[in-house]
Design a protein around this motif. Structure first.
Motif, short mmCIF file in Angstrom:
data_model
loop_
_atom_site.label_atom_id
_atom_site.label_comp_id
_atom_site.label_asym_id
_atom_site.label_seq_id
_atom_site.Cartn_x
_atom_site.Cartn_y
_atom_site.Cartn_z
N THR A 34 13.40 -5.75 59.61
CA THR A 34 13.07 -6.75 60.46
C THR A 34 11.69 -6.87 60.80
N SER A 38 10.15 -10.55 59.83
CA SER A 38 10.29 -11.66 60.97
C SER A 38 9.21 -12.21 61.34
N CYS A 118 15.26 -22.58 54.95
CA CYS A 118 15.70 -21.52 55.86
C CYS A 118 17.20 -21.23 55.46
N GLN A 137 16.68 -12.70 56.22
CA GLN A 137 16.23 -12.83 57.56
C GLN A 137 17.35 -12.20 58.34
N ASP A 138 16.93 -11.20 59.27
CA ASP A 138 17.89 -10.56 60.30
C ASP A 138 17.82 -11.57 61.42
N VAL A 139 19.26 -12.13 61.53
CA VAL A 139 19.68 -13.06 62.67
C VAL A 139 20.73 -12.54 63.63
N GLU A 142 20.38 -13.82 67.14
CA GLU A 142 20.80 -15.36 67.29
C GLU A 142 22.15 -15.43 67.13
N TYR A 165 23.03 -11.30 58.60
CA TYR A 165 22.16 -12.13 57.89
C TYR A 165 22.48 -13.60 57.76
N VAL A 336 20.46 -16.81 55.80
CA VAL A 336 19.04 -17.07 56.39
C VAL A 336 18.21 -16.39 55.58
N THR A 343 15.12 -19.54 63.23
CA THR A 343 16.28 -18.78 63.07
C THR A 343 17.23 -19.38 64.28
N LYS A 344 16.80 -19.81 65.26
CA LYS A 344 17.78 -20.33 66.08
C LYS A 344 18.47 -21.36 65.74
N VAL A 347 21.01 -20.79 62.60
CA VAL A 347 22.11 -20.19 63.05
C VAL A 347 23.23 -21.30 63.85
#
Length: 461
Positions: A34, A38, A118, A137-139, A142, A165, A336, A343-344, A347
């Motif tokens: 991450t 990120s 995205c 992407q590590d979410v 979020e 993810y 993602v 990312t917000k 998600v």
């Protein structure tokens, strides 16, 4: 991003860290992943025009733009509904080829070119492969607030070592589809065990050799995985920094020996799956059953329209008379991709599509999914009798099945290769060109080499 040697070295380090994260599967490694991807200086410039500069609720207002690549036509309807109800986020849905037919390759190329969307539709089996490539992407931060909406099994399929993810959309609980007319003609009721399944196959074949009791789905690799999954099998296991590969573990061996016997006796069909000729047999009654996933309901209705009212659904047969285990075939989530700067918002949309009542209703009706969100089980669309399946509430059976798939199944890091090899080798063996056991042994060998070719450690396990 690619304008300097420093940025290039940073990118290589990020991809290498991603591979170690997928192999070692440790929280520390994933944290490093991450950190590398990120918020790096090179990533800050990632396609802001396409991804949008403002996250929901940020000062300055404006509409956040998100690109979403997928191939499910029902997703497009959900996106349209979301955009109408959310003026602060606009999702642009771009239809691509299904993942195994080119969609995944296009996504990976876009990540490497620093112009990826995205969001991406992604089968659960493919997630580790994308992680190995440093493309996710590590979410987890979020997504933490919505985790409780989803079944634990589905959530784990969009996660590695507890890091999310993306958001799960659906699962593929398995049941048995059967022709009520053929069963009635032969005095049969749905088998409760695989032993009874084999006995009924002999009876139907003896009565009419032109009728296959069931369809062997061997050239569909995820079907074969689903059969092994029910029996407690697991083909991949990360141990330290090594991927242990075992497509010949005991649970899978039992499944392999069982279906080989049925194929040898020619009591099941080995025709290539999902072809016009295959569906024709489901329509004319020359195939009497199929053990398959919930999403097969929509395919059957579409491709065997004249058989409406002649098909029914029963629980998946058990290896043990007292057992309740089932398999899972398919299922996907909204991932993602690396470089997403919103990312917000990503998600927020993914969660809405997977849990909003109206969205789920669309996906259930138009795509035949079984929702990953636990609230999906109470949807009106899931409670209604199906006219095609004799006015029965078929989702009651899939609801029970969804809760009974054994935990512990792990996908590997080269599933595109595994899929192609299984399709080829199992398909040929099912058609009589070799044995299933030899085919699986061969796939295990090519899989270990494919993982090693990525610079990772792999061994038989």
């Amino acid at each position: 991003m690619w304008g300097s040697n420093r940025a290039s070295r940073s990118s290589r380090r990020g991809r290498q860290t991603a591979r170690h994260a997928a192999v070692a599967v440790t929280i520390a490694a994933l944290t490093a992943l991450t950190a590398c991807g990120s918020d790096s200086d090179s990533g800050d410039k990632t396609d802001k025009a396409a991804q949008g500069d403002k996250a929901p609720g940020s000062q300055g207002g404006g509409t956040t733009q998100l690109d979403f690549w997928g191939w499910n036509p029902a997703y497009e309807k959900a996106v349209t509904a979301f955009n109408a109800a959310h003026p602060d986020i606009h999702v642009n849905y771009n239809k691509v080829e299904p993942g195994s037919k080119g969609g995944y390759a296009k996504m990976l190329a876009a990540v490497k070119a620093n112009n990826a969307p995205c969001l991406a539709q992604m089968g659960y089996e493919t997630l580790p492969s994308f992680l190995v490539e440093g493309a996710l992407q590590d979410v987890d931060k979020e997504a933490a607030g919505v985790k409780s909406k989803y079944s634990a099994g589905a959530w784990s399929q969009m996660s590695v070592a507890g890091k999310a993810y993306g958001i799960p959309v659906d699962t593929g609980p398995v049941a048995m589809f059967y022709r009520t007319d053929v069963f009635a003609k032969n005095g049969l009721t749905p088998p409760k065990t695989w032993d009874e399944f084999a006995q009924q196959a002999d009876k139907v074949h003896t009565a009419d050799p032109a009728v296959a009791y069931s369809a062997f789905g061997g050239n569909d690799p995820w079907w074969y995985a689903g059969m092994a999954w029910q029996n407690g099998g697991s083909w991949f296991k990360p141990e330290g920094d090594t991927w242990k590969v075992s497509l010949t573990e005991p649970g899978t061996q039992k499944v392999t020996q069982y279906w080989q016997q049925l194929l040898d006796k020619k009591v099941v069909s080995a025709d290539p799956t999902f072809t016009p000729d295959w569906y024709k047999r489901f329509g004319d009654g020359s195939v009497a059953s199929y053990v398959g996933p919930v999403w097969f309901t929509a395919l059957l209705e579409e491709n065997a329209k004249d058989a409406a009212g002649k098909w029914a659904v029963a629980p998946m047969p058990q290896w043990d008379a007292n057992g309740k285990a089932t398999g899972n075939i398919g299922g996907s989530g909204t991932a993602v991709l690396k470089g997403c700067k919103n990312t917000k918002a990503a998600v927020a949309f993914a969660d809405w599509m997977s849990s909003d009542t109206a969205s789920l209703t669309t996906l259930v009706k138009d795509a035949g999914i079984y929702p990953a969100a636990t609230s999906g089980a109470s949807l009106d669309a899931m409670q209604q009798p199906s006219a095609y399946f004799g006015n029965t509430k078929i989702y009651d059976i899939f609801k029970e099945s969804a809760a009974q798939a054994p935990a512990g199944w792990q996908w590997g890091p080269t599933m595109t290769q595994v899929s192609a090899d299984l399709t080829d080798r199992i398909g040929k063996a099912g058609a009589g060109n070799g044995k299933l056991a030899d085919a699986l042994t061969g796939v295990q060998g090519t899989t270990i080499k494919a993982i090693q070719d990525k610079g990772l450690k792999a061994a038989a396990g």
